[in-house]
Every structure is written in structure tokens, then in C-alpha cells.
Design a protein around this motif. Sequence first.
Motif, short mmCIF file in Angstrom:
data_model
loop_
_atom_site.label_atom_id
_atom_site.label_comp_id
_atom_site.label_asym_id
_atom_site.label_seq_id
_atom_site.Cartn_x
_atom_site.Cartn_y
_atom_site.Cartn_z
N THR A 113 -5.63 -0.35 8.13
CA THR A 113 -5.38 0.93 7.40
C THR A 113 -4.11 1.78 8.01
O THR A 113 -3.13 2.19 7.34
N GLU A 116 -0.72 -0.37 7.53
CA GLU A 116 -0.20 -0.06 6.16
C GLU A 116 0.18 1.32 5.70
O GLU A 116 1.16 1.74 5.11
N GLY A 120 3.63 3.03 4.68
CA GLY A 120 3.62 3.80 3.32
C GLY A 120 4.38 5.05 3.84
O GLY A 120 5.02 5.58 2.69
N LYS A 125 5.13 3.76 -0.23
CA LYS A 125 4.07 2.85 -0.79
C LYS A 125 2.63 3.19 0.07
O LYS A 125 2.48 3.97 0.92
N ASN A 126 1.57 2.15 -0.35
CA ASN A 126 0.25 2.24 0.48
C ASN A 126 -0.42 3.56 0.41
O ASN A 126 -0.95 4.13 1.51
N ARG A 129 -4.02 3.98 1.46
CA ARG A 129 -4.44 3.85 2.99
C ARG A 129 -4.34 5.41 3.57
O ARG A 129 -5.03 5.52 4.38
#
Length: 348
Positions: A113, A116, A120, A125-126, A129
Amino acid sequence: MAVHTKTDLLQMQSLPLDAKIRMTARRISVFCDSEDAYLSISGGKDSRVLDDLERRFVKSGIPRVFINTGLEYRSVRECGTKYADVVLRPEKNFREVLTEYGYPVISKEVAQTITEARIGLKNGKNQKRIEMLNGTLKKKDGTKSIFNIPHYKFLLDAPFRISHKCCDVMKKKPAKKYEKETGRLPILATMAEESRLRLQKWLLHGCNAFDMKRPQSTPMAFWTENDVLEYIFKYKIDYAECYGDIVPQVDESQIEGQMNLYDITHNYEGCRFCTTGCKRTGCIFCLFGIRQTPNKILQLEKQDKKLADYVLNGGKYDSTGMWIPTNEGLGYTKILDYLKENGIEIPY
């Protein structure tokens, strides 16, 4: 669609050891009849039980494979090597993995987590998470997700890389290479009670996971820690010495004299067991599960002071400002001090 429910697991966990042995033996036999298989042994007590159970009750003759990562207690490595037919090694050592990917902290889920979410925050992105770390991730019905972990958001600002990749590089990659070369599939000693990920995998696929992309068997998935200890005690099998002795846990109020202690020790069905040494071993440098085993570093210092010094000492900041290992050591003091500053104290 899920194969099992949590109620199924509770019912299976409540069965006596002899019933679990028969069920596990059947699952091994079915998997070996359907696939070319190998038994993965780590040198730890769980895989030692699986190894003995297969030899004693199934006798398929499948090879035992041990991956010597260099991250095990010496007695665990000796046990794994002793019973292995094949010994594999990873392409990179642990220091190289830490430098390239980052430190394994708290759990595989938390580390992934953080990794990512950091990506992010840079590229947008992500978001899932990031929501987990903010505590705002919701289920389809609008209620908060059980996967939210806002209490670990502080790790986003850690002055070191955090990663879940070490197991992939050190263990899974050598295993997958062996599987590709031989066509064999693994039988593993993992149990559903060990982590949420292993529980979810068992609920979805069962013990013999033929429907997975990488089919595998976890025939002891419904066992408990106590079952493993009881098996070792009952069959008097040898195991890595770092666990110490395996003994029944006896309430002093149950003991009126030496004869009662003798009776309890010899009529042990339904008894709880414990180890006088390490409770669990795994990778001795790994900080996954450290909240459940906070004395892990202290145990390492007791078992192997020289190795513990290498784990704690060393380290430097790289050109990006991130803490990395050096030839002098893995630099864990910096990681443990940062955790302590944020309320997670790991004594050393």
C-alpha cells in the motif's frame, strides 16, 4: 464464487489432530495424482510437519525443495538443507533487494500500500491505496472498508523505501524458475490463520487450488499453530533448535503434585502447547508481522549477536535522500527508531 466460508474454517479447526492428518494426507494424494508436484520446505516447524506427514502417511516420493535465502536462523537453514532433495538460491542477496526496492515493514499488505500510494502521489494513480491510508476507502454499500489503514499513513513520509518485493525476489522467483524447468507445482505448509491474505486465498480456492493461475496445494490450511506443535510433540520428530522445547502449557492450578504433571504431559489431547524458544521464525531480517512478534530483534541478538549487529548497524542516505544498507550492515536502527517515533516500539 468462494469455495469455503469462515464458518467452514472454524469447524475444521475444531477437529481433532488425527482427523486433520487424514484430511491433509488425502489432499496431498489428490494433488499428487493430478499434478507433478514438489514439497516446499523452509526448515521451519510448519514445513517440517508437512514433510513428516507426507513421508509417514502418503509416501508419494515427491522431491523436497529448500530455498536457501540466507535469511533464516542457522538451525532453520540446517534443518531445511537436511531434508531437501533440491536446494535453490535467489539471484540477489537481501542487501541488494533492500537497496533496490526497500525495507519490508509491518506487513506485506501495508508495504504494498505504501509503495503504490507513493507512486500514486507522483502520477495521480493508485487512488485506492491513497484512500486506504486516508481511511476513506468505502465498500459498494457505502460503508467504510476493512482495508483502511490510516494508522500507517505516517510511513508515507519515512526516510527509506518500503517494499513488499523481498519475498518475490528471494523466494518466489527461484521457486517459479524451478517450476518452469521441471513442470512441478508446489505443496506448501501455509495456514489460513497466519494472515488475512492466506485466509482470503483459502476461502476462494480451498486447499488444492487447481483454478489458480499458479496451481498449488496448501493441505494444512485449516490447521492451527497448536496443531503443528501437538504433531511434533506426538510423533517426536526433530526440528530446528531455535524453537527450543515444545511443551504442554499447564496451568499451575491444575497441578497438585508431580504425578499430575506427568499425567498431563502424557495425556495431552486437547492440551495447549508452546515453544520455549522462538515462536515463529521465517526470515529473521523481515519486519513483516513485527507487531505480533515485537521481540524478534531481541531474539536474534540472543541467538546470534554478530548477525544482529549486522542487521542493526550500517546504512547511509543515497543520492535521493533515502536510507539504504551498506557493506557494514543493513541499517535497521534507522528504521526501528522511525517506527518508535511514530508509536511502534520494537526493542533492540
